[in-house]
Design a protein around this motif. Structure first.
Motif, short mmCIF file in Angstrom:
data_model
loop_
_atom_site.label_atom_id
_atom_site.label_comp_id
_atom_site.label_asym_id
_atom_site.label_seq_id
_atom_site.Cartn_x
_atom_site.Cartn_y
_atom_site.Cartn_z
N VAL A 125 -52.70 1.28 38.98
CA VAL A 125 -51.95 1.56 40.29
C VAL A 125 -51.76 -0.28 40.12
N ALA A 126 -52.37 -1.08 39.49
CA ALA A 126 -51.79 -1.88 39.05
C ALA A 126 -51.30 -2.63 38.31
N GLN A 127 -51.12 -1.34 37.72
CA GLN A 127 -49.98 -1.42 36.10
C GLN A 127 -48.84 -1.13 36.38
N GLY A 128 -48.51 0.23 37.91
CA GLY A 128 -47.28 0.31 38.50
C GLY A 128 -47.07 -1.11 38.78
N GLU A 129 -47.56 -1.94 39.40
CA GLU A 129 -47.25 -3.18 39.70
C GLU A 129 -46.50 -3.90 38.86
N GLY A 130 -47.13 -3.34 37.93
CA GLY A 130 -46.59 -4.34 36.70
C GLY A 130 -45.39 -3.89 36.25
N PHE A 131 -44.96 -2.89 36.10
CA PHE A 131 -43.66 -1.83 35.26
C PHE A 131 -43.24 -1.77 36.36
N GLY A 132 -43.33 -2.30 37.63
CA GLY A 132 -42.64 -2.11 38.64
C GLY A 132 -41.49 -3.47 38.81
N ASN A 133 -42.31 -4.47 38.88
CA ASN A 133 -41.86 -5.43 38.61
C ASN A 133 -41.15 -6.29 37.23
N ASP A 174 -30.88 8.67 38.30
CA ASP A 174 -30.12 10.13 37.94
C ASP A 174 -29.72 10.06 36.38
N LEU A 175 -29.93 9.19 35.90
CA LEU A 175 -30.02 9.41 34.07
C LEU A 175 -31.08 10.17 33.56
N VAL A 176 -32.51 9.81 34.04
CA VAL A 176 -33.59 9.89 33.58
C VAL A 176 -34.09 11.32 34.37
N ARG A 177 -33.81 12.07 35.46
CA ARG A 177 -34.72 13.27 36.13
C ARG A 177 -33.69 13.74 35.89
N GLU A 213 -40.87 12.22 30.18
CA GLU A 213 -41.79 11.72 29.85
C GLU A 213 -41.51 10.45 28.71
N ASP A 214 -40.85 11.15 27.60
CA ASP A 214 -39.95 10.17 26.28
C ASP A 214 -38.58 9.08 27.11
N ALA A 215 -37.89 9.55 27.82
CA ALA A 215 -37.05 8.74 28.93
C ALA A 215 -38.05 7.10 29.65
N THR A 216 -38.68 8.18 30.10
CA THR A 216 -39.18 6.87 30.92
C THR A 216 -40.65 5.99 29.76
N THR A 217 -41.03 6.57 29.45
CA THR A 217 -42.08 5.43 28.12
C THR A 217 -40.75 4.52 27.38
N GLY A 218 -39.95 5.91 26.70
CA GLY A 218 -39.12 4.24 26.57
C GLY A 218 -38.87 3.44 26.96
N ALA A 256 -44.12 1.55 41.94
CA ALA A 256 -42.90 1.71 40.45
C ALA A 256 -41.92 2.91 40.15
N GLU A 257 -40.56 2.74 41.64
CA GLU A 257 -39.92 3.97 42.07
C GLU A 257 -39.53 4.36 40.74
N PHE A 258 -39.27 3.38 39.74
CA PHE A 258 -38.59 3.99 38.81
C PHE A 258 -38.70 4.88 38.22
N LEU A 259 -40.05 5.13 37.96
CA LEU A 259 -40.98 6.00 37.01
C LEU A 259 -40.52 7.14 38.14
N ASP A 260 -40.43 7.48 39.15
CA ASP A 260 -40.37 8.57 40.39
C ASP A 260 -39.96 9.58 39.67
N PRO A 261 -40.75 10.76 39.00
CA PRO A 261 -39.92 11.50 38.97
C PRO A 261 -39.10 12.24 39.72
N GLY A 262 -39.50 12.03 41.31
CA GLY A 262 -39.37 13.12 42.13
C GLY A 262 -39.94 13.84 42.92
#
Length: 525
Positions: free
Chosen positions: A276-284, A314-317, A335-340, A420-426
């Motif tokens: 969770v702390a890492q999600g906060e870091g990536f989101g920030n 819209d690009l990755v989902r 997963e590859d797109a978000t990992t990149g 880290a909302e941008f990583l949410d796959p929906g």
């Protein structure tokens, strides 16, 4: 460090250059002066061994290390250590070591041993990269820079083996684990299979996995300290390498000379708290990237920061249901797109490349995004992988208690995506347990504050917008170590010798050379 389908903690990726050198008579004379410092009873033979330095090329285990070990001015050796310190007369294994010698032999202080984290990253390759940064500096004059591949990793033998290169490609392309709660059983079956394969394919099997963690790595590092001729250890640890540092300090408090711990892992956080702390870091840090991007005319996410996350999704989902087929026949998964993307957030220097990759993806070309993911996974141009990702799982599974409460897993994953909302796959958060829940051996450590009474104060470097190891983790570790916090203001994972910041580098050098800590509250910009 990155969270994947198996909820893997972060790993550090490095682009490296290095080189070769043979022994000289002067070196041989220096190597003869062992053991140095305290020697634990029953381990005299290991502490008194002589390292046989030579060319580094034979130590390369993959495409990246072949490049790393092909430079000038480096030498390599193997350190023999017990597979189990409870049975020092039993099976032995080897640890790969790389050294860049101090340029001022008369003024040499000793060795600076370093580890880049992961866990699973190659310390040999990282030292090869840093050698270019320290050559011609006071640090390079005073210290041999030494990197080692922790047991089971890189050039160390045996290495952790879990997946073939083809299986790794297939695992990355597999989208079945993204389908939500209905596929928990399938996801857990994959996790169990991964754990079983690690035990089956790694030499010495479960015995190797049981003796792989930080508990044993720090004992190897003390053997290395002695064979290098240092009565006390000078250490530089990045990211997960900070855990190795504070674990060493607790295990061998009398053997510490100085420690720089940069990009700290919070010693009290368990796997889910760390996630969770890492999600906060990536989101920030993604928000910082968006601020930088929308100010550019060519920003792939538009000119309005308020809609940037939606444009990114819209690009990755769409890749969740339909991975993109690339020109070489590989497929780019969600997963590859978000990992990149996450890989590019580690350093502001890669942000322009991320923007280009997102623009290309918007135009139907996912090759640049795949290249960023390949960089993170350390996949070479020949299709071969390093063992970093497998070692990352193996070390974390033996270093920390497994998480078996599926309700806690589901809540942590929801919190992660909220941060880290941008990583949410929906998709609904999954309650699937990861490989550690099915690991065939018991863990050997657990999160807690280290007991480092009597250890010299460490210098802890923490970056305000570090995506992988949030700033507060460094604040907490500095307090736990009774050390000094050095703050770097930036969006970067780790700072000392890696961003070219004179303030950080000079403070670290003064500490390592003279033992002089920077003033309380020092901030570098």
């Amino acid at each position: 460090m990155r969270t994947s389908k198996r909820y893997l903690p972060p790993a550090v990726g490095l682009l490296l250059l290095s080189s070769l050198i043979a022994c000289s008579p002067a070196e041989e004379q220096r190597e003869a002066s062992v053991p140095a410092g305290p020697v634990p009873e029953g381990l005299e033979g290991f502490y008194s061994q002589r390292l046989d330095w030579g060319e580094c090329e034979p130590f390369a285990s993959d495409a990246m290390s072949r490049q790393a070990f092909a430079g000038e001015g480096l030498e390599c050796a193997r350190l023999s250590v017990p597979l189990s310190y409870d049975d020092p007369g039993g099976t032995t294994i080897s640890v790969g070591v790389l050294r860049n010698r101090a340029s001022d032999e008369d003024g040499r202080i000793g060795s600076l041993v370093m580890n880049p984290g992961g866990p699973g990253a190659s310390g040999m390759a990282a030292a090869a990269q840093l050698s270019g940064s320290v050559d011609g500096t006071e640090l390079g004059e005073k210290f041999d820079l030494v990197g080692f591949d922790p047991r089971g990793i890189g050039a160390s033998e045996p290495s952790i083996e879990c997946l073939t290169d083809a299986e790794m490609d297939a695992d990355r392309a597999d989208t079945s684990a993204m389908d939500g709660v209905d596929d928990v059983a399938d996801a857990e079956a994959d996790a169990r299979q991964f754990a079983n394969r690690c035990a089956e394919r790694t030499e010495h099997g479960e015995q190797m996995l049981a003796n792989l963690g930080s508990r044993d790595v720090v004992r190897d590092m003390d053997v290395l300290r002695s064979t290098l001729g240092d009565e006390k250890l000078s250490y530089l640890g990045y990211s997960y390498g900070t855990r190795i540092g504070y674990t060493y300090a607790e295990t061998f408090p009398r053997n510490v000379r100085a420690m720089i711990l940069d990009g700290a892992v919070d010693p009290e956080q368990d796997m889910l708290d760390s996630l969770v702390a890492q999600g906060e870091g990536f989101g920030n840090t993604f928000d910082k990237f968006v601020e930088w991007c929308v100010a550019r005319e060519d920003c792939a996410l538009g000119t309005d920061a308020a809609t940037a996350v939606q444009r990114y999704q819209d690009l990755v989902r769409p890749l969740v249901d339909q991975p993109a087929t690339l020109a070489d026949g590989r497929v780019l998964s969600f997963e590859d797109a978000t990992t990149g993307t996450v890989a590019a957030l580690y350093s502001q220097q890669i942000w322009p490349t991320l923007n280009q990759a997102l623009g290309a993806l918007a135009n139907g070309d996912g090759s640049m995004m795949m290249a960023l993911a390949d960089m993170y996974y350390e996949r070479g141009p020949d299709g071969t992988y390093s063992t970093t990702q497998e070692a990352l799982v193996a070390v974390r599974c033996v270093d920390d208690p497994p998480v078996s409460d599926q309700g806690e897993i589901e809540r942590a994953q929801a919190d992660y995506y909220e941060a880290a909302e941008f990583l949410d796959p929906g998709l609904p958060p999954s309650s699937a347990r990861d490989a550690c829940a099915f690991w065939p051996v018991e863990h050997t450590s657990e999160p807690r504050l280290p007991d480092v009474e009597g250890v010299p104060p460490a210098l802890v470097v923490s970056t305000t917008d570090d995506p992988a190891t949030p700033y507060e983790a460094g604040v907490n570790l500095a307090k736990a170590m009774g050390g000094r916090l050095l703050t770097y203001e930036g969006a970067q994972h780790t700072a000392f010798l890696s961003v070219g910041n004179r303030c950080v580098d000079e403070a670290g050098t003064d500490y390592l050379v003279d033992g002089e800590l920077p003033p309380e509250g020092t901030r570098c910009r």
